[in-house]
Scaffold this motif. Structure first.
Motif, PDB file in Angstrom:
ATOM      1  N   VAL A 116       0.836  -1.206   0.000  1.00 53.60           N
ATOM      2  CA  VAL A 116       0.000   0.000   0.000  1.00 53.60           C
ATOM      3  C   VAL A 116       0.866   1.249   0.000  1.00 53.60           C
ATOM      4  N   ALA A 117       1.837   1.300   0.901  1.00 52.67           N
ATOM      5  CA  ALA A 117       2.708   2.473   0.996  1.00 52.67           C
ATOM      6  C   ALA A 117       3.523   2.658  -0.278  1.00 52.67           C
ATOM      7  N   MET A 118       4.018   1.580  -0.832  1.00 56.76           N
ATOM      8  CA  MET A 118       4.778   1.684  -2.074  1.00 56.76           C
ATOM      9  C   MET A 118       3.902   2.195  -3.206  1.00 56.76           C
ATOM     10  N   GLY A 119       2.689   1.690  -3.285  1.00 57.18           N
ATOM     11  CA  GLY A 119       1.778   2.158  -4.327  1.00 57.18           C
ATOM     12  C   GLY A 119       1.497   3.641  -4.224  1.00 57.18           C
ATOM     13  N   HIS A 120       1.292   4.129  -3.010  1.00 62.97           N
ATOM     14  CA  HIS A 120       1.056   5.563  -2.824  1.00 62.97           C
ATOM     15  C   HIS A 120       2.286   6.383  -3.202  1.00 62.97           C
ATOM     16  N   ALA A 121       3.468   5.854  -2.893  1.00 64.89           N
ATOM     17  CA  ALA A 121       4.698   6.572  -3.234  1.00 64.89           C
ATOM     18  C   ALA A 121       4.969   6.547  -4.731  1.00 64.89           C
ATOM     19  N   HIS A 126      11.919  16.331  -7.884  1.00 64.66           N
ATOM     20  CA  HIS A 126      13.277  16.158  -8.382  1.00 64.66           C
ATOM     21  C   HIS A 126      13.276  15.194  -9.571  1.00 64.66           C
ATOM     22  N   ALA A 127      13.896  15.606 -10.655  1.00 69.10           N
ATOM     23  CA  ALA A 127      13.846  14.824 -11.895  1.00 69.10           C
ATOM     24  C   ALA A 127      14.418  13.424 -11.727  1.00 69.10           C
ATOM     25  N   TRP A 128      15.464  13.279 -10.910  1.00 69.33           N
ATOM     26  CA  TRP A 128      16.109  11.964 -10.796  1.00 69.33           C
ATOM     27  C   TRP A 128      15.216  10.925 -10.146  1.00 69.33           C
ATOM     28  N   LEU A 129      14.211  11.390  -9.362  1.00 71.12           N
ATOM     29  CA  LEU A 129      13.280  10.447  -8.749  1.00 71.12           C
ATOM     30  C   LEU A 129      12.347   9.815  -9.773  1.00 71.12           C
ATOM     31  N   HIS A 130      12.248  10.419 -10.948  1.00 68.39           N
ATOM     32  CA  HIS A 130      11.381   9.884 -11.994  1.00 68.39           C
ATOM     33  C   HIS A 130      12.127   8.949 -12.932  1.00 68.39           C
ATOM     34  N   GLU A 131      13.417   8.767 -12.696  1.00 66.58           N
ATOM     35  CA  GLU A 131      14.210   7.795 -13.438  1.00 66.58           C
ATOM     36  C   GLU A 131      14.148   6.437 -12.725  1.00 66.58           C
ATOM     37  N   PRO A 132      14.524   5.349 -13.422  1.00 64.94           N
ATOM     38  CA  PRO A 132      14.412   4.016 -12.806  1.00 64.94           C
ATOM     39  C   PRO A 132      15.081   3.892 -11.438  1.00 64.94           C
ATOM     40  N   LEU A 133      16.321   4.384 -11.290  1.00 63.72           N
ATOM     41  CA  LEU A 133      16.996   4.283  -9.996  1.00 63.72           C
ATOM     42  C   LEU A 133      16.289   5.122  -8.937  1.00 63.72           C
ATOM     43  N   GLY A 134      15.790   6.273  -9.327  1.00 62.53           N
ATOM     44  CA  GLY A 134      15.051   7.112  -8.389  1.00 62.53           C
ATOM     45  C   GLY A 134      13.763   6.453  -7.947  1.00 62.53           C
ATOM     46  N   GLN A 135      13.088   5.764  -8.854  1.00 66.79           N
ATOM     47  CA  GLN A 135      11.855   5.063  -8.506  1.00 66.79           C
ATOM     48  C   GLN A 135      12.127   3.906  -7.558  1.00 66.79           C
ATOM     49  N   PHE A 160      14.591   3.933  -5.414  1.00 66.02           N
ATOM     50  CA  PHE A 160      14.871   4.611  -4.150  1.00 66.02           C
ATOM     51  C   PHE A 160      13.568   4.979  -3.437  1.00 66.02           C
ATOM     52  N   VAL A 161      12.623   5.538  -4.163  1.00 70.19           N
ATOM     53  CA  VAL A 161      11.333   5.904  -3.568  1.00 70.19           C
ATOM     54  C   VAL A 161      10.633   4.663  -3.014  1.00 70.19           C
ATOM     55  N   THR A 162      10.712   3.563  -3.740  1.00 72.85           N
ATOM     56  CA  THR A 162      10.090   2.313  -3.296  1.00 72.85           C
ATOM     57  C   THR A 162      10.691   1.834  -1.980  1.00 72.85           C
ATOM     58  N   VAL A 173      12.382   3.648   0.275  1.00 70.35           N
ATOM     59  CA  VAL A 173      12.071   4.596   1.350  1.00 70.35           C
ATOM     60  C   VAL A 173      10.648   4.378   1.861  1.00 70.35           C
ATOM     61  N   ALA A 174       9.715   4.131   0.945  1.00 70.57           N
ATOM     62  CA  ALA A 174       8.326   3.893   1.350  1.00 70.57           C
ATOM     63  C   ALA A 174       8.225   2.636   2.204  1.00 70.57           C
ATOM     64  N   GLY A 175       8.939   1.570   1.797  1.00 74.06           N
ATOM     65  CA  GLY A 175       8.901   0.335   2.568  1.00 74.06           C
ATOM     66  C   GLY A 175       9.494   0.495   3.953  1.00 74.06           C
ATOM     67  N   VAL A 176      10.637   1.177   4.040  1.00 77.34           N
ATOM     68  CA  VAL A 176      11.273   1.394   5.337  1.00 77.34           C
ATOM     69  C   VAL A 176      10.413   2.310   6.206  1.00 77.34           C
ATOM     70  N   GLY A 177       9.862   3.358   5.593  1.00 78.66           N
ATOM     71  CA  GLY A 177       9.058   4.310   6.353  1.00 78.66           C
ATOM     72  C   GLY A 177       7.833   3.682   6.985  1.00 78.66           C
ATOM     73  N   VAL A 178       7.081   2.906   6.199  1.00 73.02           N
ATOM     74  CA  VAL A 178       5.870   2.301   6.763  1.00 73.02           C
ATOM     75  C   VAL A 178       6.224   1.220   7.776  1.00 73.02           C
ATOM     76  N   THR A 179       7.373   0.563   7.601  1.00 70.66           N
ATOM     77  CA  THR A 179       7.827  -0.424   8.586  1.00 70.66           C
ATOM     78  C   THR A 179       8.061   0.241   9.941  1.00 70.66           C
ATOM     79  N   LEU A 180       8.743   1.387   9.930  1.00 71.09           N
ATOM     80  CA  LEU A 180       8.990   2.104  11.182  1.00 71.09           C
ATOM     81  C   LEU A 180       7.691   2.561  11.838  1.00 71.09           C
ATOM     82  N   LEU A 181       6.717   2.921  11.033  1.00 67.13           N
ATOM     83  CA  LEU A 181       5.447   3.395  11.584  1.00 67.13           C
ATOM     84  C   LEU A 181       4.621   2.271  12.199  1.00 67.13           C
ATOM     85  N   CYS A 182       4.979   1.028  11.936  1.00 64.60           N
ATOM     86  CA  CYS A 182       4.269  -0.110  12.532  1.00 64.60           C
ATOM     87  C   CYS A 182       4.907  -0.596  13.830  1.00 64.60           C
TER      88      CYS A 182
END
Length: 396
Positions: free
Chosen positions: A69-74, A335-344, A346-348, A350-359
């Motif tokens: 869910v968190a990854m999809g939103h990110a 940021h443009a680099w977040l829309h490139e494959p490596l940036g995506q 990275f976002v994935t 971060v989303a996984g780690v972030g929601v893990t900490l929130l649990c």
């Protein structure tokens, strides 16, 4: 729902707590100490009963689903023109909400209008809905510089729609246990909703009605059904099924309106003839159910490092939305680099780690007042409970 805060996809919610009814066989948990989206998932529990061992399968499923869910939103702000990420996004959104809702139905099987269960429905679902509906509205006013953002408990904002839907579904549980053909009837209701553009946004009724068949199916699930989907042959077959789904998703990206997967609008609102609504309702029900089975087949059944986090999925669900929407409001995703494959990627991560900490338990302790309030002061004492207490005092 305000358009600026309408998600571009489905939103998951924490799964209900679970119970070990027999070795290796999942069953509903009745302990009030369980954490998760539906603090009222099994409202029949009483404080007099000892806590039972949690089923690792369901806790693992809850954790893995909330991460998706968190990854999809990110992904929403960064997928842009990436056909590959859009295909992955579509496949994930095809099954994660049906999986949540099916399990929510499974853990609602014992719900009736008994006083203690109604209390837990209020404290575990209704109160968090009100608190976070107000919180997200105020957050939008501040972070998005939108002082005109209204606070409406009838028009669910962002992630809160699932709590409103679960409240409605659970209240109707006695009816679905009474009728002769519950699943066909629920499918008819969903098909009729898909051709009714005048339903409106009150309580997100389109989603309530279009997702209803998954909840009703969950009401009639049995523990052994979850054993069947975890068989080795099902797990092996799920690999080509997921691969085929990704291929179909990649093909469908430029050809299909992904709004069908959100179950938020009628066929007419999606620019299709009315008759397409019932056809798509049945087709998506079958596809979503197949992918849900494949997802369950790969959920581990033993305790792992993240199993305990499955008890805190309500926290991860309701809190991660502030991070995603805040990032969107404050330009973190620009940021443009977040829309490139490596940036995506990275976002994935971060989303996984972030929601893990929130649990995690520290976060649960801080926000338990809003998500699992006891609120004994708000309810009358049950006469049966008082009689038991007096009888116990007399024996002492």
């Amino acid at each position: 729902m305000t358009n600026s805060l309408r998600p571009q996809g489905l939103h998951g919610a924490p799964l209900p707590p679970s119970q070990q009814s027999a070795p290796g066989v999942p069953g509903p948990r009745s302990s009030r100490t369980a954490k998760g989206a539906a603090g009222a998932a099994d409202p029949g529990a009483t404080s007099a009963k000892p806590a039972k061992q949690r089923d690792a399968f369901f806790d693992n499923a809850k954790y893995l689903a909330i991460v998706l869910v968190a990854m999809g939103h990110a992904w929403e702000p960064v997928k842009g023109q990436s056909r590959t990420l859009e295909a992955l996004y579509t496949v994930v959104y095809a099954f994660h909400m049906p999986a949540f809702i099916l399990i929510s139905g499974y853990f609602s099987r014992s719900f009736d209008m008994r006083a203690d269960r109604l209390k837990r429905l209020v404290t575990g679902i209704a109160v968090p809905y009100v608190v976070f509906e107000v919180a997200y509205s105020l957050f939008s006013r501040w972070a998005d510089n939108a002082p005109g953002q209204s606070i409406s408990l009838l028009d669910p904002l962002y992630l809160t729609w699932f709590l409103a839907a679960l409240f409605v579904w659970r209240l109707t549980t006695p009816l679905w246990k009474l009728v002769r053909w519950p699943l066909p009837l629920a499918l008819v209701v969903a098909m009729l909703a898909s051709v009714s553009p005048d339903i409106g946004d009150d309580l997100d009724l389109q989603r309530v009605l279009q997702f209803l068949p998954f909840f009703v199916l969950g009401l009639y699930m049995k523990p052994e059904y979850f054993q069947l989907v975890r068989r080795r042959e099902i797990r092996i077959l799920s690999v080509p099924v997921f691969a085929a789904a990704l291929v179909v998703g990649y093909w469908a990206v430029p050809r299909m309106n992904t709004g069908w997967f959100y179950h938020r609008d009628s066929a007419q609102q999606l620019g299709s003839p009315w008759w397409v609504g019932p056809v798509m309702t049945l087709a998506l029900f079958g596809c979503s159910l197949l992918l849900t089975v494949c997802f369950f087949s790969w959920v581990p059944r033993r305790k792992l490092w993240f199993t305990a986090l499955g008890a805190g999925t309500l926290y991860g669900y309701l809190l991660h939305g502030f991070l995603v929407k805040g990032g969107d409001y404050w330009g973190w995703f620009d940021h443009a680099w977040l829309h490139e494959p490596l940036g995506q990627v990275f976002v994935t991560l971060v989303a996984g780690v972030g929601v893990t900490l929130l649990c995690t338990p520290p976060v649960q302790r801080v926000f338990r007042f809003a998500m699992e309030p006891k609120m004994e002061w708000a309810f009358k004492r049950d006469a049966t409970e008082l009689a038991r207490e007096r009888a116990g005092a007399g024996r002492a």
